[in-house]
Motif scaffolding. Structure first.
Motif, PDB file in Angstrom:
ATOM      1  N   ASP A 225       0.812  -1.211   0.000  1.00  0.00           N
ATOM      2  CA  ASP A 225       0.000   0.000   0.000  1.00  0.00           C
ATOM      3  C   ASP A 225       0.849   1.265   0.000  1.00  0.00           C
ATOM      4  O   ASP A 225       0.322   2.378   0.086  1.00  0.00           O
ATOM      5  CB  ASP A 225      -0.968   0.010   1.185  1.00  0.00           C
ATOM      6  CG  ASP A 225      -0.264   0.178   2.529  1.00  0.00           C
ATOM      7  OD1 ASP A 225       0.992   0.113   2.574  1.00  0.00           O
ATOM      8  OD2 ASP A 225      -0.962   0.382   3.539  1.00  0.00           O
ATOM      9  N   GLY A 226       2.174   1.095  -0.086  1.00  0.00           N
ATOM     10  CA  GLY A 226       3.079   2.236  -0.161  1.00  0.00           C
ATOM     11  C   GLY A 226       3.684   2.656   1.159  1.00  0.00           C
ATOM     12  O   GLY A 226       4.579   3.511   1.193  1.00  0.00           O
ATOM     13  N   THR A 227       3.234   2.081   2.272  1.00  0.00           N
ATOM     14  CA  THR A 227       3.769   2.435   3.585  1.00  0.00           C
ATOM     15  C   THR A 227       5.210   1.957   3.722  1.00  0.00           C
ATOM     16  O   THR A 227       5.508   0.777   3.510  1.00  0.00           O
ATOM     17  CB  THR A 227       2.927   1.806   4.708  1.00  0.00           C
ATOM     18  OG1 THR A 227       1.573   2.254   4.590  1.00  0.00           O
ATOM     19  CG2 THR A 227       3.474   2.180   6.073  1.00  0.00           C
ATOM     20  N   VAL A 228       6.128   2.874   4.043  1.00  0.00           N
ATOM     21  CA  VAL A 228       7.532   2.516   4.239  1.00  0.00           C
ATOM     22  C   VAL A 228       7.699   1.921   5.635  1.00  0.00           C
ATOM     23  O   VAL A 228       7.352   2.546   6.630  1.00  0.00           O
ATOM     24  CB  VAL A 228       8.441   3.752   4.083  1.00  0.00           C
ATOM     25  CG1 VAL A 228       9.892   3.401   4.414  1.00  0.00           C
ATOM     26  CG2 VAL A 228       8.338   4.311   2.667  1.00  0.00           C
ATOM     27  N   PHE A 229       8.222   0.699   5.727  1.00  0.00           N
ATOM     28  CA  PHE A 229       8.434   0.068   7.026  1.00  0.00           C
ATOM     29  C   PHE A 229       9.902   0.040   7.415  1.00  0.00           C
ATOM     30  O   PHE A 229      10.240  -0.147   8.589  1.00  0.00           O
ATOM     31  CB  PHE A 229       7.860  -1.359   7.045  1.00  0.00           C
ATOM     32  CG  PHE A 229       8.582  -2.333   6.153  1.00  0.00           C
ATOM     33  CD1 PHE A 229       9.696  -3.014   6.587  1.00  0.00           C
ATOM     34  CD2 PHE A 229       8.120  -2.551   4.862  1.00  0.00           C
ATOM     35  CE1 PHE A 229      10.364  -3.916   5.751  1.00  0.00           C
ATOM     36  CE2 PHE A 229       8.774  -3.441   4.019  1.00  0.00           C
ATOM     37  CZ  PHE A 229       9.903  -4.124   4.473  1.00  0.00           C
ATOM     38  N   ASP A 230      10.810   0.265   6.438  1.00  0.00           N
ATOM     39  CA  ASP A 230      12.244   0.260   6.751  1.00  0.00           C
ATOM     40  C   ASP A 230      12.994   0.922   5.599  1.00  0.00           C
ATOM     41  O   ASP A 230      12.585   0.833   4.430  1.00  0.00           O
ATOM     42  CB  ASP A 230      12.736  -1.176   6.947  1.00  0.00           C
ATOM     43  CG  ASP A 230      14.123  -1.241   7.579  1.00  0.00           C
ATOM     44  OD1 ASP A 230      14.571  -0.218   8.131  1.00  0.00           O
ATOM     45  OD2 ASP A 230      14.761  -2.308   7.518  1.00  0.00           O
ATOM     46  N   GLU A 231      14.100   1.581   5.928  1.00  0.00           N
ATOM     47  CA  GLU A 231      14.955   2.155   4.900  1.00  0.00           C
ATOM     48  C   GLU A 231      16.319   2.438   5.500  1.00  0.00           C
ATOM     49  O   GLU A 231      16.479   2.539   6.713  1.00  0.00           O
ATOM     50  CB  GLU A 231      14.347   3.438   4.323  1.00  0.00           C
ATOM     51  CG  GLU A 231      14.091   4.539   5.314  1.00  0.00           C
ATOM     52  CD  GLU A 231      13.343   5.703   4.681  1.00  0.00           C
ATOM     53  OE1 GLU A 231      13.378   5.831   3.449  1.00  0.00           O
ATOM     54  OE2 GLU A 231      12.727   6.478   5.435  1.00  0.00           O
ATOM     55  N   GLY A 232      17.313   2.533   4.633  1.00  0.00           N
ATOM     56  CA  GLY A 232      18.664   2.816   5.112  1.00  0.00           C
ATOM     57  C   GLY A 232      19.553   3.308   3.986  1.00  0.00           C
ATOM     58  O   GLY A 232      19.303   3.035   2.803  1.00  0.00           O
ATOM     59  N   THR A 233      20.596   4.018   4.339  1.00  0.00           N
ATOM     60  CA  THR A 233      21.577   4.538   3.385  1.00  0.00           C
ATOM     61  C   THR A 233      22.963   4.138   3.841  1.00  0.00           C
ATOM     62  O   THR A 233      23.335   4.366   5.007  1.00  0.00           O
ATOM     63  CB  THR A 233      21.484   6.071   3.279  1.00  0.00           C
ATOM     64  OG1 THR A 233      20.168   6.444   2.873  1.00  0.00           O
ATOM     65  CG2 THR A 233      22.499   6.611   2.276  1.00  0.00           C
ATOM     66  N   GLY A 234      23.729   3.520   2.945  1.00  0.00           N
ATOM     67  CA  GLY A 234      25.084   3.101   3.271  1.00  0.00           C
ATOM     68  C   GLY A 234      25.145   2.048   4.357  1.00  0.00           C
ATOM     69  O   GLY A 234      26.071   2.024   5.177  1.00  0.00           O
ATOM     70  N   VAL A 235      24.176   1.148   4.373  1.00  0.00           N
ATOM     71  CA  VAL A 235      24.089   0.116   5.405  1.00  0.00           C
ATOM     72  C   VAL A 235      24.854  -1.128   4.949  1.00  0.00           C
ATOM     73  O   VAL A 235      24.743  -1.555   3.791  1.00  0.00           O
ATOM     74  CB  VAL A 235      22.626  -0.242   5.705  1.00  0.00           C
ATOM     75  CG1 VAL A 235      22.557  -1.258   6.827  1.00  0.00           C
ATOM     76  CG2 VAL A 235      21.829   1.005   6.061  1.00  0.00           C
ATOM     77  N   THR A 236      25.622  -1.708   5.853  1.00  0.00           N
ATOM     78  CA  THR A 236      26.412  -2.898   5.537  1.00  0.00           C
ATOM     79  C   THR A 236      25.694  -4.156   6.015  1.00  0.00           C
ATOM     80  O   THR A 236      25.286  -4.246   7.182  1.00  0.00           O
ATOM     81  CB  THR A 236      27.801  -2.820   6.193  1.00  0.00           C
ATOM     82  OG1 THR A 236      28.489  -1.663   5.706  1.00  0.00           O
ATOM     83  CG2 THR A 236      28.628  -4.065   5.873  1.00  0.00           C
ATOM     84  N   PHE A 237      25.542  -5.105   5.090  1.00  0.00           N
ATOM     85  CA  PHE A 237      24.906  -6.381   5.400  1.00  0.00           C
ATOM     86  C   PHE A 237      25.754  -7.513   4.821  1.00  0.00           C
ATOM     87  O   PHE A 237      26.441  -7.329   3.806  1.00  0.00           O
ATOM     88  CB  PHE A 237      23.520  -6.497   4.757  1.00  0.00           C
ATOM     89  CG  PHE A 237      22.483  -5.563   5.283  1.00  0.00           C
ATOM     90  CD1 PHE A 237      22.077  -5.616   6.603  1.00  0.00           C
ATOM     91  CD2 PHE A 237      21.880  -4.637   4.440  1.00  0.00           C
ATOM     92  CE1 PHE A 237      21.088  -4.768   7.086  1.00  0.00           C
ATOM     93  CE2 PHE A 237      20.899  -3.781   4.907  1.00  0.00           C
ATOM     94  CZ  PHE A 237      20.512  -3.843   6.235  1.00  0.00           C
ATOM     95  N   ARG A 238      25.671  -8.690   5.435  1.00  0.00           N
ATOM     96  CA  ARG A 238      26.150  -9.898   4.764  1.00  0.00           C
ATOM     97  C   ARG A 238      24.934 -10.593   4.191  1.00  0.00           C
ATOM     98  O   ARG A 238      23.926 -10.765   4.899  1.00  0.00           O
ATOM     99  CB  ARG A 238      26.896 -10.811   5.740  1.00  0.00           C
ATOM    100  CG  ARG A 238      27.903 -11.708   5.006  1.00  0.00           C
ATOM    101  CD  ARG A 238      28.759 -12.480   5.950  1.00  0.00           C
ATOM    102  NE  ARG A 238      28.043 -13.631   6.506  1.00  0.00           N
ATOM    103  CZ  ARG A 238      28.600 -14.528   7.304  1.00  0.00           C
ATOM    104  NH1 ARG A 238      29.873 -14.390   7.660  1.00  0.00           N
ATOM    105  NH2 ARG A 238      27.907 -15.542   7.765  1.00  0.00           N
ATOM    106  N   LEU A 239      24.994 -10.977   2.946  1.00  0.00           N
ATOM    107  CA  LEU A 239      23.800 -11.431   2.234  1.00  0.00           C
ATOM    108  C   LEU A 239      23.105 -12.591   2.928  1.00  0.00           C
ATOM    109  O   LEU A 239      21.872 -12.642   2.978  1.00  0.00           O
ATOM    110  CB  LEU A 239      24.160 -11.816   0.790  1.00  0.00           C
ATOM    111  CG  LEU A 239      22.969 -12.181  -0.103  1.00  0.00           C
ATOM    112  CD1 LEU A 239      21.978 -11.030  -0.211  1.00  0.00           C
ATOM    113  CD2 LEU A 239      23.442 -12.600  -1.493  1.00  0.00           C
TER     114      LEU A 239
END
Length: 287
Positions: A225-239
């Motif tokens: 429905d377009g609601t943002v539940f999470d976001e990040g910039t320059g975030v490091t993850f291991r796949l």
């Protein structure tokens, strides 16, 4: 004698006054009944049944076997005023689902309300069925109403109810995702796991993304429905530490500098509902 006459006259006048007050006073039950009767007159094409203070009309009984309280159902509701103002409703992009026995529970503004007639009317439907419930104020929000939703004091509610034909979460996922893509005129490819994806930029990085790659990403996660539940910039993850949908779709499709949009079915995300991600991989490291 004259004093007795005056006393009787005063007493008689008081009785008349009190009687007239009784006639002018309308109880909540009388008000509810009047509002419901007025709605029925204005919607005479519907045939209503009266039960325990509320009224309902079966628009479509549905098909198949009866639905029991212990059965899982995916359902819809719209709460409206008797004049048609919509207060709250479900979306066919985020269809609620629970056991039928819990469909009377509603969380509104952090407060849980129980509307027993909702469950009782849904229980009269089979899958695919629809009904209209006239919910009197004394069974809804009463004298105080619910100002956050514009519901007034002692307001009778019209509740449109339905049970979807789908019995399994994966069926609902397919419907929600298909509806979302069609409604927004989007173009996606589909992988073997049912993940929808669209690569806008492949990227030019030297290292391919592998199962154990460390990624630096910019991302936005939304419900359909377009609601943002999470976001990040320059975030490091291991796949391998991310949801299965990311693990399955990123390797072999983009590199560092790549951008992709994916729609992940619920069983490859967090289990509750499909998720829509925009992902930009800015760095890939393989140890």
């Amino acid at each position: 004698m004259r004093k007795i006459t005056i006393y009787l006259a005063a007493l008689f006048g008081a009785i008349i006054f009190l009687s007239s007050c009784d006639k002018e006073y309308e109880s909540v039950t009388d008000l509810d009944n009047r509002n419901i009767a007025e709605y029925k007159r204005a919607n005479s094409s519907l045939s209503f049944t009266d039960v325990d203070g509320y009224s309902y009309s079966i628009i479509n009984a549905g098909t198949g076997t009866d639905v029991k309280n212990s059965d899982s159902v995916y359902y819809s509701y719209t709460f409206k005023s008797t004049t048609g103002t919509v207060y709250t409703q479900t979306s066919d992009l985020m269809i609620p689902g629970t056991f039928l026995g819990y469909t009377d529970q509603f969380s509104i503004g952090g407060v849980t309300y129980a509307f027993k007639p909702v469950r009782e009317v849904l229980a009269k439907l089979k899958r695919g069925g629809k009904a209209v419930l006239l919910l009197p104020s004394r069974m809804a929000f009463g004298k105080n109403g619910l100002t956050n939703f514009g519901i007034g004091s002692n307001e009778t509610l019209v509740v449109e109810l339905g049970i979807y034909t789908y019995e399994k979460r994966h069926q609902v996922d397919a419907f929600e995702i298909g509806t979302f893509i069609t409604r927004n005129n989007l173009t996606f490819s589909t992988d073997a796991n049912g993940i929808r994806y669209n690569v806008s930029t492949v990227g030019t990085g030297a290292d391919a993304i592998g199962d154990f790659s460390t990624l630096v990403v910019n991302y936005t996660g939304r419900y359909l429905d377009g609601t943002v539940f999470d976001e990040g910039t320059g975030v490091t993850f291991r796949l391998d530490q991310l949801i299965k949908g990311w693990q399955l779709i990123l390797p072999g499709r983009i590199k560092a500098g790549g951008k992709i949009r994916i729609i992940v079915p619920s069983h490859l995300a967090y289990g509750a509902r499909p998720l829509d991600f925009d992902i930009e991989v800015t760095s890939v490291t393989n140890n």
